[in-house]
Motif scaffolding. Structure first.
Motif, short mmCIF file in Angstrom:
data_model
loop_
_atom_site.label_atom_id
_atom_site.label_comp_id
_atom_site.label_asym_id
_atom_site.label_seq_id
_atom_site.Cartn_x
_atom_site.Cartn_y
_atom_site.Cartn_z
N TRP A 375 0.85 -1.20 0.00
CA TRP A 375 0.00 0.00 0.00
C TRP A 375 0.88 1.25 0.00
N ALA A 376 1.95 1.24 0.78
CA ALA A 376 2.87 2.38 0.82
C ALA A 376 3.62 2.51 -0.50
N VAL A 377 3.91 1.39 -1.14
CA VAL A 377 4.56 1.43 -2.45
C VAL A 377 3.66 2.13 -3.46
N ARG A 378 2.37 1.86 -3.39
CA ARG A 378 1.44 2.53 -4.30
C ARG A 378 1.34 4.03 -4.01
N VAL A 379 1.42 4.39 -2.74
CA VAL A 379 1.48 5.81 -2.39
C VAL A 379 2.71 6.45 -3.02
N LEU A 380 3.83 5.77 -2.91
CA LEU A 380 5.08 6.30 -3.47
C LEU A 380 4.97 6.50 -4.98
N ARG A 381 4.35 5.58 -5.67
CA ARG A 381 4.22 5.72 -7.13
C ARG A 381 3.41 6.97 -7.48
N HIS A 382 2.34 7.22 -6.73
CA HIS A 382 1.56 8.44 -6.98
C HIS A 382 2.43 9.69 -6.79
N ASP A 387 7.10 13.91 -8.87
CA ASP A 387 8.30 14.37 -8.17
C ASP A 387 9.13 13.17 -7.75
N ASP A 388 10.25 12.94 -8.41
CA ASP A 388 11.04 11.74 -8.13
C ASP A 388 11.99 11.89 -6.95
N ARG A 389 11.81 12.96 -6.16
CA ARG A 389 12.61 13.08 -4.94
C ARG A 389 12.09 12.18 -3.82
N TYR A 390 10.86 11.76 -3.92
CA TYR A 390 10.30 10.92 -2.87
C TYR A 390 10.87 9.51 -2.93
N GLY A 425 16.72 2.56 -6.26
CA GLY A 425 16.94 3.14 -4.94
C GLY A 425 15.76 3.93 -4.40
N ALA A 426 14.64 3.91 -5.10
CA ALA A 426 13.46 4.64 -4.62
C ALA A 426 12.80 3.91 -3.46
N VAL A 427 12.96 2.60 -3.40
CA VAL A 427 12.54 1.81 -2.25
C VAL A 427 13.78 1.11 -1.71
N VAL A 428 13.98 1.24 -0.40
CA VAL A 428 15.16 0.63 0.23
C VAL A 428 14.70 -0.19 1.43
N ARG A 429 15.09 -1.46 1.44
CA ARG A 429 14.82 -2.28 2.62
C ARG A 429 15.98 -2.11 3.59
N MET A 430 15.70 -1.55 4.76
CA MET A 430 16.73 -1.18 5.71
C MET A 430 17.08 -2.32 6.67
N GLU A 502 -1.85 12.84 -1.68
CA GLU A 502 -2.26 14.24 -1.64
C GLU A 502 -1.89 14.88 -0.31
N ARG A 503 -2.09 14.17 0.78
CA ARG A 503 -1.70 14.71 2.10
C ARG A 503 -0.20 14.94 2.16
N ILE A 504 0.56 13.98 1.64
CA ILE A 504 2.02 14.10 1.70
C ILE A 504 2.50 15.27 0.84
N ARG A 505 1.94 15.41 -0.35
CA ARG A 505 2.32 16.55 -1.19
C ARG A 505 2.05 17.86 -0.47
N SER A 506 0.91 17.93 0.20
CA SER A 506 0.52 19.17 0.86
C SER A 506 1.47 19.49 2.02
N VAL A 507 1.75 18.51 2.87
CA VAL A 507 2.56 18.82 4.05
C VAL A 507 4.05 18.91 3.74
N THR A 508 4.48 18.42 2.59
CA THR A 508 5.90 18.54 2.22
C THR A 508 6.12 19.57 1.12
N ALA A 509 5.10 20.34 0.81
CA ALA A 509 5.22 21.33 -0.28
C ALA A 509 6.34 22.32 -0.02
N THR A 510 6.52 22.69 1.23
CA THR A 510 7.62 23.58 1.60
C THR A 510 8.28 23.03 2.86
N GLU A 511 9.51 23.45 3.07
CA GLU A 511 10.23 23.05 4.28
C GLU A 511 9.47 23.51 5.52
N GLU A 512 8.96 24.71 5.48
CA GLU A 512 8.25 25.27 6.63
C GLU A 512 6.98 24.48 6.93
#
Length: 559
Positions: A375-382, A387-390, A425-430, A502-512
Protein backbone atom coordinates in the motif's frame (compact mmCIF):
# COMPACT_ATOMS: atom_id res chain seq x y z
CA UNK A 1 -19.15 -56.66 -4.62
CA UNK A 2 -19.52 -52.89 -4.66
CA UNK A 3 -16.45 -52.50 -2.46
CA UNK A 4 -14.35 -54.85 -4.71
CA UNK A 5 -15.45 -52.98 -7.85
CA UNK A 6 -14.61 -49.64 -6.32
CA UNK A 7 -11.17 -50.83 -5.19
CA UNK A 8 -10.41 -52.21 -8.67
CA UNK A 9 -11.22 -48.82 -10.12
CA UNK A 10 -8.56 -47.06 -8.13
CA UNK A 11 -5.25 -46.08 -9.65
CA UNK A 12 -5.27 -43.81 -12.63
CA UNK A 13 -9.04 -43.31 -12.36
CA UNK A 14 -8.51 -41.30 -9.17
CA UNK A 15 -5.72 -39.24 -10.71
CA UNK A 16 -6.22 -35.48 -11.23
CA UNK A 17 -6.05 -35.99 -15.01
CA UNK A 18 -8.97 -38.39 -14.96
CA UNK A 19 -11.23 -36.77 -12.38
CA UNK A 20 -10.81 -33.41 -14.16
CA UNK A 21 -12.84 -34.91 -17.00
CA UNK A 22 -16.62 -34.74 -16.76
CA UNK A 23 -16.67 -38.51 -17.28
CA UNK A 24 -14.23 -39.05 -14.41
CA UNK A 25 -15.95 -36.87 -11.85
CA UNK A 26 -19.34 -38.23 -12.90
CA UNK A 27 -18.12 -41.80 -12.58
CA UNK A 28 -16.83 -41.31 -9.06
CA UNK A 29 -19.91 -39.39 -8.08
CA UNK A 30 -21.94 -42.41 -9.10
CA UNK A 31 -19.62 -44.87 -7.32
CA UNK A 32 -19.75 -42.87 -4.08
CA UNK A 33 -23.55 -42.90 -4.24
CA UNK A 34 -23.76 -46.72 -4.51
CA UNK A 35 -26.02 -47.88 -1.64
CA UNK A 36 -24.13 -51.03 -0.69
CA UNK A 37 -20.71 -49.48 -0.14
CA UNK A 38 -19.48 -49.83 3.47
CA UNK A 39 -19.13 -46.49 5.18
CA UNK A 40 -15.39 -46.74 5.85
CA UNK A 41 -14.66 -47.69 2.25
CA UNK A 42 -16.92 -44.88 1.07
CA UNK A 43 -15.04 -42.43 3.30
CA UNK A 44 -11.61 -43.56 2.04
CA UNK A 45 -12.68 -43.37 -1.60
CA UNK A 46 -14.28 -39.98 -1.10
CA UNK A 47 -11.03 -38.72 0.43
CA UNK A 48 -8.96 -39.90 -2.53
CA UNK A 49 -11.31 -38.44 -5.15
CA UNK A 50 -11.65 -35.24 -3.17
CA UNK A 51 -7.85 -34.80 -3.01
CA UNK A 52 -7.47 -35.45 -6.75
CA UNK A 53 -10.19 -32.97 -7.69
CA UNK A 54 -8.55 -30.32 -5.54
CA UNK A 55 -5.13 -31.00 -7.08
CA UNK A 56 -6.83 -30.72 -10.46
CA UNK A 57 -8.11 -27.27 -9.53
CA UNK A 58 -11.75 -28.31 -9.16
CA UNK A 59 -12.70 -27.30 -5.58
CA UNK A 60 -16.43 -26.98 -6.36
CA UNK A 61 -16.53 -30.48 -7.85
CA UNK A 62 -14.58 -31.78 -4.87
CA UNK A 63 -17.18 -30.34 -2.51
CA UNK A 64 -20.04 -31.79 -4.57
CA UNK A 65 -18.40 -35.22 -4.68
CA UNK A 66 -17.82 -35.17 -0.92
CA UNK A 67 -21.46 -34.16 -0.51
CA UNK A 68 -22.57 -37.24 -2.42
CA UNK A 69 -20.59 -39.45 -0.04
CA UNK A 70 -21.70 -37.54 3.05
CA UNK A 71 -25.35 -38.18 2.24
CA UNK A 72 -24.61 -41.92 2.54
CA UNK A 73 -22.38 -41.72 5.65
CA UNK A 74 -24.04 -41.75 9.06
CA UNK A 75 -20.98 -42.34 11.22
CA UNK A 76 -20.22 -39.01 12.93
CA UNK A 77 -16.47 -39.56 13.03
CA UNK A 78 -16.23 -40.41 9.33
CA UNK A 79 -18.38 -37.40 8.39
CA UNK A 80 -16.31 -35.01 10.47
CA UNK A 81 -13.03 -36.38 9.12
CA UNK A 82 -14.19 -36.03 5.50
CA UNK A 83 -15.39 -32.48 6.11
CA UNK A 84 -12.18 -31.49 7.87
CA UNK A 85 -10.10 -32.85 4.99
CA UNK A 86 -12.24 -30.79 2.65
CA UNK A 87 -11.64 -27.67 4.76
CA UNK A 88 -7.89 -28.20 4.78
CA UNK A 89 -7.83 -28.49 1.00
CA UNK A 90 -10.16 -25.52 0.47
CA UNK A 91 -7.83 -23.21 2.37
CA UNK A 92 -5.87 -22.75 -0.84
CA UNK A 93 -8.73 -20.92 -2.52
CA UNK A 94 -9.97 -18.67 0.30
CA UNK A 95 -12.32 -19.09 3.23
CA UNK A 96 -13.37 -22.76 3.12
CA UNK A 97 -17.06 -23.08 2.28
CA UNK A 98 -17.08 -26.39 4.15
CA UNK A 99 -15.81 -24.79 7.37
CA UNK A 100 -19.20 -24.26 9.10
CA UNK A 101 -20.33 -27.82 8.42
CA UNK A 102 -16.98 -29.27 9.47
CA UNK A 103 -16.83 -27.29 12.71
CA UNK A 104 -20.45 -28.17 13.49
CA UNK A 105 -19.72 -31.86 12.95
CA UNK A 106 -16.61 -31.81 15.14
CA UNK A 107 -18.28 -29.83 17.92
CA UNK A 108 -21.26 -32.20 17.87
CA UNK A 109 -18.83 -35.04 18.55
CA UNK A 110 -17.22 -33.05 21.37
CA UNK A 111 -20.62 -32.41 22.96
CA UNK A 112 -21.69 -36.03 22.59
CA UNK A 113 -18.58 -37.67 24.00
CA UNK A 114 -18.39 -35.18 26.88
CA UNK A 115 -21.87 -36.18 28.05
CA UNK A 116 -20.54 -39.74 28.21
CA UNK A 117 -17.58 -38.65 30.32
CA UNK A 118 -14.95 -39.06 27.60
CA UNK A 119 -12.97 -35.91 28.35
CA UNK A 120 -9.97 -36.92 26.25
CA UNK A 121 -12.05 -37.38 23.08
CA UNK A 122 -13.96 -34.16 23.75
CA UNK A 123 -10.73 -32.17 24.07
CA UNK A 124 -9.39 -33.76 20.88
CA UNK A 125 -12.47 -32.69 18.92
CA UNK A 126 -12.38 -29.19 20.41
CA UNK A 127 -8.75 -28.87 19.40
CA UNK A 128 -9.54 -30.04 15.85
CA UNK A 129 -12.29 -27.44 15.59
CA UNK A 130 -10.27 -24.53 16.93
CA UNK A 131 -7.28 -25.36 14.74
CA UNK A 132 -9.46 -24.72 11.71
CA UNK A 133 -11.40 -21.75 13.08
CA UNK A 134 -8.20 -19.97 14.09
CA UNK A 135 -6.00 -21.27 11.30
CA UNK A 136 -3.16 -18.85 10.56
CA UNK A 137 -3.98 -18.87 6.86
CA UNK A 138 -7.46 -17.54 7.63
CA UNK A 139 -6.59 -15.11 10.40
CA UNK A 140 -2.98 -13.96 9.85
CA UNK A 141 -1.63 -14.61 6.36
CA UNK A 142 -4.25 -12.81 4.30
CA UNK A 143 -5.50 -9.26 3.90
CA UNK A 144 -8.85 -10.16 5.46
CA UNK A 145 -10.08 -12.26 8.36
CA UNK A 146 -13.48 -13.96 8.61
CA UNK A 147 -13.34 -13.49 12.38
CA UNK A 148 -12.80 -9.74 12.09
CA UNK A 149 -15.52 -9.42 9.47
CA UNK A 150 -18.19 -10.92 11.75
CA UNK A 151 -16.86 -12.22 15.08
CA UNK A 152 -20.22 -13.17 16.54
CA UNK A 153 -21.40 -14.93 13.38
CA UNK A 154 -18.09 -16.62 12.63
CA UNK A 155 -17.84 -18.07 16.14
CA UNK A 156 -21.56 -18.74 16.66
CA UNK A 157 -21.19 -22.52 16.42
CA UNK A 158 -18.18 -22.47 18.72
CA UNK A 159 -20.06 -20.56 21.41
CA UNK A 160 -23.19 -22.71 20.99
CA UNK A 161 -21.27 -25.89 21.84
CA UNK A 162 -21.93 -27.38 25.27
CA UNK A 163 -18.31 -28.53 25.46
CA UNK A 164 -17.05 -25.03 24.70
CA UNK A 165 -19.47 -23.73 27.33
CA UNK A 166 -17.90 -26.08 29.85
CA UNK A 167 -14.47 -24.73 28.91
CA UNK A 168 -15.45 -21.13 29.55
CA UNK A 169 -17.71 -21.70 32.57
CA UNK A 170 -16.54 -19.55 35.51
CA UNK A 171 -14.87 -21.62 38.24
CA UNK A 172 -14.46 -18.70 40.61
CA UNK A 173 -11.99 -18.20 43.40
CA UNK A 174 -11.72 -18.86 47.13
CA UNK A 175 -10.68 -15.36 48.16
CA UNK A 176 -11.12 -11.68 47.40
CA UNK A 177 -8.17 -9.42 46.54
CA UNK A 178 -7.42 -7.17 49.47
CA UNK A 179 -6.13 -3.61 49.72
CA UNK A 180 -2.56 -2.60 48.98
CA UNK A 181 -0.39 -3.66 51.96
CA UNK A 182 0.82 -0.83 54.20
CA UNK A 183 3.42 -2.71 56.25
CA UNK A 184 5.55 -3.96 53.36
CA UNK A 185 6.11 -3.39 49.65
CA UNK A 186 3.46 -4.55 47.17
CA UNK A 187 4.55 -7.88 45.69
CA UNK A 188 4.17 -7.73 41.91
CA UNK A 189 4.80 -10.71 39.65
CA UNK A 190 5.22 -9.80 35.98
CA UNK A 191 4.85 -12.86 33.76
CA UNK A 192 5.21 -13.34 30.03
CA UNK A 193 6.45 -15.91 27.57
CA UNK A 194 9.09 -14.86 25.08
CA UNK A 195 8.01 -11.42 23.92
CA UNK A 196 9.27 -8.70 26.26
CA UNK A 197 9.08 -5.89 23.73
CA UNK A 198 6.15 -4.09 25.33
CA UNK A 199 7.20 -4.61 28.95
CA UNK A 200 10.52 -2.77 29.33
CA UNK A 201 9.17 0.57 30.59
CA UNK A 202 6.55 -1.10 32.82
CA UNK A 203 9.03 -3.46 34.38
CA UNK A 204 11.58 -0.70 34.95
CA UNK A 205 8.97 1.63 36.44
CA UNK A 206 7.76 -0.79 39.09
CA UNK A 207 11.24 -2.17 39.82
CA UNK A 208 12.45 1.35 40.61
CA UNK A 209 9.60 2.03 43.03
CA UNK A 210 10.64 1.49 46.67
CA UNK A 211 7.10 0.44 47.61
CA UNK A 212 7.02 -2.45 45.10
CA UNK A 213 8.90 -5.75 45.11
CA UNK A 214 9.03 -7.19 41.59
CA UNK A 215 9.56 -10.71 40.36
CA UNK A 216 9.79 -11.49 36.65
CA UNK A 217 8.75 -14.84 35.22
CA UNK A 218 9.47 -16.09 31.71
CA UNK A 219 9.57 -19.88 31.29
CA UNK A 220 11.83 -19.44 28.29
CA UNK A 221 14.53 -18.01 30.56
CA UNK A 222 14.61 -20.67 33.29
CA UNK A 223 16.06 -23.44 31.18
CA UNK A 224 12.81 -24.16 29.37
CA UNK A 225 11.69 -26.77 31.89
CA UNK A 226 8.11 -25.51 31.89
CA UNK A 227 7.76 -24.53 28.24
CA UNK A 228 6.02 -27.84 27.34
CA UNK A 229 3.22 -26.88 29.72
CA UNK A 230 2.50 -23.80 27.60
CA UNK A 231 2.48 -25.67 24.31
CA UNK A 232 -0.23 -28.17 25.19
CA UNK A 233 -3.69 -26.71 24.67
CA UNK A 234 -5.28 -30.16 24.64
CA UNK A 235 -4.00 -30.87 28.15
CA UNK A 236 -5.32 -27.48 29.28
CA UNK A 237 -8.77 -28.35 27.96
CA UNK A 238 -8.71 -31.83 29.44
CA UNK A 239 -7.88 -30.36 32.83
CA UNK A 240 -10.70 -27.81 32.67
CA UNK A 241 -13.25 -30.38 31.52
CA UNK A 242 -12.27 -32.97 34.12
CA UNK A 243 -11.55 -30.65 37.02
CA UNK A 244 -8.22 -32.27 37.85
CA UNK A 245 -5.28 -33.86 36.06
CA UNK A 246 -1.61 -34.65 36.43
CA UNK A 247 -1.03 -31.81 33.99
CA UNK A 248 -2.85 -29.43 36.34
CA UNK A 249 -0.75 -30.75 39.23
CA UNK A 250 2.44 -29.81 37.37
CA UNK A 251 1.05 -26.33 36.65
CA UNK A 252 0.15 -25.93 40.33
CA UNK A 253 3.62 -27.06 41.46
CA UNK A 254 5.16 -24.41 39.20
CA UNK A 255 2.84 -21.42 39.50
CA UNK A 256 1.17 -22.07 42.85
CA UNK A 257 4.09 -20.69 44.90
CA UNK A 258 4.21 -17.62 42.64
CA UNK A 259 0.52 -16.91 43.28
CA UNK A 260 0.96 -17.40 47.01
CA UNK A 261 3.85 -14.90 47.06
CA UNK A 262 2.28 -12.21 44.88
CA UNK A 263 -0.27 -9.57 45.78
CA UNK A 264 -0.70 -8.81 42.08
CA UNK A 265 0.13 -10.84 38.99
CA UNK A 266 0.49 -8.97 35.68
CA UNK A 267 0.39 -11.37 32.72
CA UNK A 268 1.42 -9.83 29.42
CA UNK A 269 -0.35 -11.33 26.38
CA UNK A 270 -3.70 -13.11 26.79
CA UNK A 271 -2.21 -16.35 25.54
CA UNK A 272 -0.94 -19.62 27.02
CA UNK A 273 0.51 -18.05 30.18
CA UNK A 274 -2.82 -16.38 30.96
CA UNK A 275 -4.57 -19.74 30.51
CA UNK A 276 -2.18 -21.45 32.93
CA UNK A 277 -2.68 -18.84 35.65
CA UNK A 278 -6.45 -19.11 35.26
CA UNK A 279 -6.28 -22.89 35.76
CA UNK A 280 -5.39 -22.15 39.39
CA UNK A 281 -7.51 -20.59 42.11
CA UNK A 282 -5.74 -17.25 42.70
CA UNK A 283 -7.19 -16.88 46.19
CA UNK A 284 -6.66 -13.28 47.28
CA UNK A 285 -4.07 -12.51 44.61
CA UNK A 286 -5.27 -10.00 42.04
CA UNK A 287 -4.69 -11.07 38.42
CA UNK A 288 -4.20 -8.59 35.59
CA UNK A 289 -3.93 -9.69 31.95
CA UNK A 290 -3.02 -7.49 28.99
CA UNK A 291 -4.27 -8.41 25.52
CA UNK A 292 -2.39 -6.97 22.55
CA UNK A 293 -3.73 -8.07 19.16
CA UNK A 294 -2.89 -11.52 17.82
CA UNK A 295 -4.69 -13.19 20.71
CA UNK A 296 -8.10 -12.08 19.39
CA UNK A 297 -7.44 -14.19 16.28
CA UNK A 298 -6.25 -17.20 18.28
CA UNK A 299 -7.92 -19.75 20.54
CA UNK A 300 -6.12 -18.83 23.77
CA UNK A 301 -8.62 -16.28 25.18
CA UNK A 302 -11.37 -18.89 24.80
CA UNK A 303 -9.50 -21.08 27.31
CA UNK A 304 -9.05 -18.36 29.95
CA UNK A 305 -11.32 -18.41 33.00
CA UNK A 306 -12.10 -14.70 33.28
CA UNK A 307 -13.74 -15.18 36.67
CA UNK A 308 -10.13 -15.45 37.85
CA UNK A 309 -8.98 -12.34 35.98
CA UNK A 310 -9.66 -9.13 37.89
CA UNK A 311 -8.48 -6.63 35.29
CA UNK A 312 -8.12 -7.01 31.52
CA UNK A 313 -6.14 -4.35 29.67
CA UNK A 314 -6.49 -3.56 25.97
CA UNK A 315 -4.26 -1.16 24.06
CA UNK A 316 -7.10 0.45 22.09
CA UNK A 317 -10.87 0.81 22.00
CA UNK A 318 -11.25 -0.87 18.62
CA UNK A 319 -9.32 -3.92 19.80
CA UNK A 320 -11.45 -4.13 22.95
CA UNK A 321 -14.62 -4.04 20.85
CA UNK A 322 -13.44 -6.86 18.61
CA UNK A 323 -12.19 -8.94 21.53
CA UNK A 324 -15.40 -8.82 23.55
CA UNK A 325 -17.44 -9.60 20.43
CA UNK A 326 -15.28 -12.69 19.84
CA UNK A 327 -15.00 -13.75 23.50
CA UNK A 328 -18.19 -12.79 25.39
CA UNK A 329 -16.84 -14.39 28.59
CA UNK A 330 -14.66 -11.32 29.00
CA UNK A 331 -17.72 -9.32 30.01
CA UNK A 332 -19.76 -11.88 31.96
CA UNK A 333 -17.49 -12.77 34.87
CA UNK A 334 -17.01 -9.38 36.54
CA UNK A 335 -13.65 -8.64 34.96
CA UNK A 336 -12.89 -4.92 34.79
CA UNK A 337 -11.93 -3.79 31.28
CA UNK A 338 -9.37 -1.04 30.75
CA UNK A 339 -7.95 0.66 27.68
CA UNK A 340 -4.36 1.85 28.20
CA UNK A 341 -1.98 2.57 25.35
CA UNK A 342 1.38 0.87 25.05
CA UNK A 343 4.28 1.98 27.25
CA UNK A 344 6.59 4.10 25.08
CA UNK A 345 9.38 6.53 25.93
CA UNK A 346 8.48 8.96 23.16
CA UNK A 347 10.66 11.86 24.26
CA UNK A 348 13.71 9.85 23.18
CA UNK A 349 12.54 10.11 19.56
CA UNK A 350 12.49 13.89 19.35
CA UNK A 351 15.82 14.59 17.66
CA UNK A 352 16.79 17.09 14.94
CA UNK A 353 15.87 15.97 11.44
CA UNK A 354 18.54 15.64 8.81
CA UNK A 355 18.18 18.11 5.90
CA UNK A 356 17.05 15.58 3.27
CA UNK A 357 14.48 13.79 5.49
CA UNK A 358 11.53 15.73 4.08
CA UNK A 359 10.99 13.50 1.04
CA UNK A 360 11.64 10.15 2.77
CA UNK A 361 8.63 8.00 3.66
CA UNK A 362 9.01 5.09 6.07
CA UNK A 363 7.12 1.96 7.04
CA UNK A 364 8.45 0.27 10.19
CA UNK A 365 7.71 -3.44 10.44
CA UNK A 366 7.16 -5.55 7.32
CA UNK A 367 7.38 -9.12 8.63
CA UNK A 368 3.61 -9.66 8.78
CA UNK A 369 1.12 -9.79 5.92
CA UNK A 370 -1.11 -7.38 7.87
CA UNK A 371 1.52 -4.63 7.53
CA UNK A 372 0.82 -4.50 3.77
CA UNK A 373 3.82 -2.40 2.69
CA UNK A 374 2.56 -2.68 -0.90
CA UNK A 375 0.00 0.00 0.00
CA UNK A 376 2.87 2.38 0.82
CA UNK A 377 4.56 1.43 -2.45
CA UNK A 378 1.44 2.53 -4.30
CA UNK A 379 1.48 5.81 -2.39
CA UNK A 380 5.08 6.30 -3.47
CA UNK A 381 4.22 5.72 -7.13
CA UNK A 382 1.56 8.44 -6.98
CA UNK A 383 4.12 10.84 -5.51
CA UNK A 384 6.91 10.01 -7.93
CA UNK A 385 4.60 10.48 -10.88
CA UNK A 386 5.21 14.21 -10.40
CA UNK A 387 8.30 14.37 -8.17
CA UNK A 388 11.04 11.74 -8.13
CA UNK A 389 12.61 13.08 -4.94
CA UNK A 390 10.30 10.92 -2.87
CA UNK A 391 11.61 7.58 -1.62
CA UNK A 392 10.41 4.84 0.71
CA UNK A 393 12.42 3.17 3.48
CA UNK A 394 11.15 -0.18 4.78
CA UNK A 395 12.47 -1.02 8.24
CA UNK A 396 12.42 -4.42 9.92
CA UNK A 397 12.93 -8.07 9.15
CA UNK A 398 11.58 -9.48 5.91
CA UNK A 399 8.43 -11.56 6.12
CA UNK A 400 8.97 -15.31 6.54
CA UNK A 401 7.61 -16.36 3.18
CA UNK A 402 7.87 -20.04 4.08
CA UNK A 403 5.28 -19.75 6.86
CA UNK A 404 2.42 -20.66 4.53
CA UNK A 405 1.47 -20.65 0.82
CA UNK A 406 -0.40 -17.39 1.43
CA UNK A 407 2.66 -15.74 2.97
CA UNK A 408 4.78 -16.90 0.01
CA UNK A 409 2.25 -15.55 -2.48
CA UNK A 410 2.05 -12.21 -0.66
CA UNK A 411 5.83 -11.79 -0.44
CA UNK A 412 6.49 -12.73 -4.05
CA UNK A 413 3.83 -10.28 -5.22
CA UNK A 414 5.30 -7.53 -3.05
CA UNK A 415 8.82 -8.08 -4.38
CA UNK A 416 7.51 -7.96 -7.95
CA UNK A 417 5.46 -4.83 -7.19
CA UNK A 418 8.47 -2.87 -6.00
CA UNK A 419 11.26 -4.46 -8.09
CA UNK A 420 11.76 -1.47 -10.41
CA UNK A 421 11.69 0.97 -7.50
CA UNK A 422 14.24 -1.04 -5.54
CA UNK A 423 16.49 -1.19 -8.58
CA UNK A 424 16.67 2.63 -8.71
CA UNK A 425 16.94 3.14 -4.94
CA UNK A 426 13.46 4.64 -4.62
CA UNK A 427 12.54 1.81 -2.25
CA UNK A 428 15.16 0.63 0.23
CA UNK A 429 14.82 -2.28 2.62
CA UNK A 430 16.73 -1.18 5.71
CA UNK A 431 16.50 -4.45 7.64
CA UNK A 432 16.37 -4.71 11.42
CA UNK A 433 17.48 -1.41 12.93
CA UNK A 434 18.40 -1.23 16.61
CA UNK A 435 18.47 2.55 17.03
CA UNK A 436 15.16 3.74 15.62
CA UNK A 437 15.26 7.18 17.30
CA UNK A 438 18.42 7.87 15.30
CA UNK A 439 17.05 6.26 12.14
CA UNK A 440 13.95 8.47 12.31
CA UNK A 441 16.18 11.54 11.86
CA UNK A 442 16.20 10.61 8.16
CA UNK A 443 12.42 10.11 7.92
CA UNK A 444 10.06 12.92 6.98
CA UNK A 445 6.79 10.96 6.73
CA UNK A 446 5.83 7.90 8.77
CA UNK A 447 3.23 5.68 7.09
CA UNK A 448 0.92 3.12 8.66
CA UNK A 449 -0.01 0.96 5.67
CA UNK A 450 -1.51 -1.91 7.69
CA UNK A 451 -4.86 -3.60 7.20
CA UNK A 452 -5.08 -3.96 10.99
CA UNK A 453 -3.26 -2.67 14.04
CA UNK A 454 -4.04 -2.75 17.73
CA UNK A 455 -2.27 0.56 18.32
CA UNK A 456 0.80 0.82 16.04
CA UNK A 457 3.67 1.88 18.26
CA UNK A 458 6.04 2.47 15.33
CA UNK A 459 3.65 4.98 13.81
CA UNK A 460 3.41 6.90 17.09
CA UNK A 461 7.17 6.73 17.62
CA UNK A 462 7.65 8.16 14.15
CA UNK A 463 5.18 10.93 14.90
CA UNK A 464 7.08 11.70 18.12
CA UNK A 465 10.21 12.15 16.01
CA UNK A 466 8.35 14.90 14.08
CA UNK A 467 7.81 12.75 11.01
CA UNK A 468 4.41 13.58 9.54
CA UNK A 469 2.02 10.66 10.19
CA UNK A 470 -0.10 9.21 7.40
CA UNK A 471 -2.41 6.45 8.60
CA UNK A 472 -4.42 4.18 6.37
CA UNK A 473 -7.93 3.79 7.80
CA UNK A 474 -7.21 0.20 8.78
CA UNK A 475 -9.72 -1.89 6.79
CA UNK A 476 -10.34 -4.38 9.62
CA UNK A 477 -11.84 -1.58 11.71
CA UNK A 478 -12.80 1.13 9.20
CA UNK A 479 -16.34 2.42 9.62
CA UNK A 480 -16.81 0.96 13.09
CA UNK A 481 -17.50 2.99 16.25
CA UNK A 482 -13.82 2.70 17.19
CA UNK A 483 -11.11 2.67 14.52
CA UNK A 484 -7.97 4.46 13.41
CA UNK A 485 -10.12 7.56 12.98
CA UNK A 486 -11.07 7.60 16.67
CA UNK A 487 -7.56 6.76 17.87
CA UNK A 488 -5.66 9.44 15.92
CA UNK A 489 -6.29 13.07 14.92
CA UNK A 490 -8.60 13.22 11.93
CA UNK A 491 -6.03 14.77 9.59
CA UNK A 492 -3.64 11.84 10.10
CA UNK A 493 -6.02 9.26 8.59
CA UNK A 494 -6.69 8.66 4.90
CA UNK A 495 -8.83 6.27 2.88
CA UNK A 496 -6.68 5.50 -0.16
CA UNK A 497 -3.16 5.71 -1.61
CA UNK A 498 -4.34 8.67 -3.69
CA UNK A 499 -5.53 10.54 -0.60
CA UNK A 500 -2.30 9.65 1.20
CA UNK A 501 -0.22 11.04 -1.65
CA UNK A 502 -2.26 14.24 -1.64
CA UNK A 503 -1.70 14.71 2.10
CA UNK A 504 2.02 14.10 1.70
CA UNK A 505 2.32 16.55 -1.19
CA UNK A 506 0.52 19.17 0.86
CA UNK A 507 2.56 18.82 4.05
CA UNK A 508 5.90 18.54 2.22
CA UNK A 509 5.22 21.33 -0.28
CA UNK A 510 7.62 23.58 1.60
CA UNK A 511 10.23 23.05 4.28
CA UNK A 512 8.25 25.27 6.63
CA UNK A 513 4.96 23.40 6.11
CA UNK A 514 6.63 20.03 6.62
CA UNK A 515 8.40 21.06 9.82
CA UNK A 516 5.26 22.69 11.18
CA UNK A 517 3.15 19.57 10.56
CA UNK A 518 5.84 17.33 12.02
CA UNK A 519 6.22 19.40 15.17
CA UNK A 520 2.45 19.44 15.70
CA UNK A 521 2.36 15.66 15.37
CA UNK A 522 5.25 15.27 17.84
CA UNK A 523 3.56 17.55 20.36
CA UNK A 524 0.35 15.55 20.15
CA UNK A 525 2.04 12.15 20.36
CA UNK A 526 4.16 13.02 23.37
CA UNK A 527 1.35 14.79 25.23
CA UNK A 528 -1.03 11.87 24.64
CA UNK A 529 0.99 8.64 24.70
CA UNK A 530 4.37 9.23 26.31
CA UNK A 531 5.20 6.97 29.25
CA UNK A 532 5.17 9.93 31.64
CA UNK A 533 1.47 10.25 30.85
CA UNK A 534 0.57 6.58 30.59
CA UNK A 535 2.42 5.31 33.66
CA UNK A 536 -0.19 6.75 36.01
CA UNK A 537 -2.84 4.59 34.38
CA UNK A 538 -0.75 1.48 35.02
CA UNK A 539 -0.29 2.59 38.62
CA UNK A 540 -4.05 2.81 39.04
CA UNK A 541 -4.64 -0.69 37.74
CA UNK A 542 -1.72 -2.34 39.54
CA UNK A 543 -2.45 -0.63 42.86
CA UNK A 544 -6.21 -0.89 42.41
CA UNK A 545 -6.47 2.71 43.65
CA UNK A 546 -9.73 3.56 41.93
CA UNK A 547 -11.18 0.07 42.20
CA UNK A 548 -12.09 0.36 45.87
CA UNK A 549 -13.84 3.69 45.37
CA UNK A 550 -15.69 3.23 42.11
CA UNK A 551 -15.33 -0.37 40.94
CA UNK A 552 -13.21 0.75 38.02
CA UNK A 553 -10.45 3.23 37.41
CA UNK A 554 -10.68 6.40 35.34
CA UNK A 555 -8.36 4.67 32.88
CA UNK A 556 -11.07 2.08 32.31
CA UNK A 557 -13.21 1.82 29.26
CA UNK A 558 -15.53 -0.81 30.62
CA UNK A 559 -18.45 -2.29 28.75
Amino acid sequence: MAARSASAGLGWTTSPAFVRLRLGSGLWGAVLAVPGLPERARGRLAGKVQASLLRAGRPEQAARTSGVALRRIQNRRLRADLLMRQVSAELDSGTPPSLPAAVAAELAIADSVLTKGNVRAAAASLQTAHRQLFHRRLQFDRMTSPLADDPAGYLAQWHASAAVGALSAPRGRSGTPGPVPTDRPLRLLIATYGNHGFLAAIRRHFTERPDVEVRFLDPGEDGGTHVPLLNNSRAMMEHVLSGRSSYGDRVREWLGPQLEWADVVFVDWCAAMAVLFSLLDPGSTRVIVRLHSFEVFAHWPHLVDFSRVDDLIFVSDHLRDLAVAAVPAMTTAGTRLHVISNAMDLRAYRRPKNPDARFTLAVVGIKAVAKDPGWAVRVLRHLRASDDRYRLALFGQDLNADASPDARRFWDELLAEMADLEATGAVVRMGQTEDMPEAFRDVGVIVSSSVRESFHCALVEGAASAAVPVVRDWPFFAGRPASARTLFPVDWVVDSPEEAAERIRSVTATEEAWRSAGEAAADHAIATWDWEIVKHQFDEVVYGMAVAATGRGPSSSAK
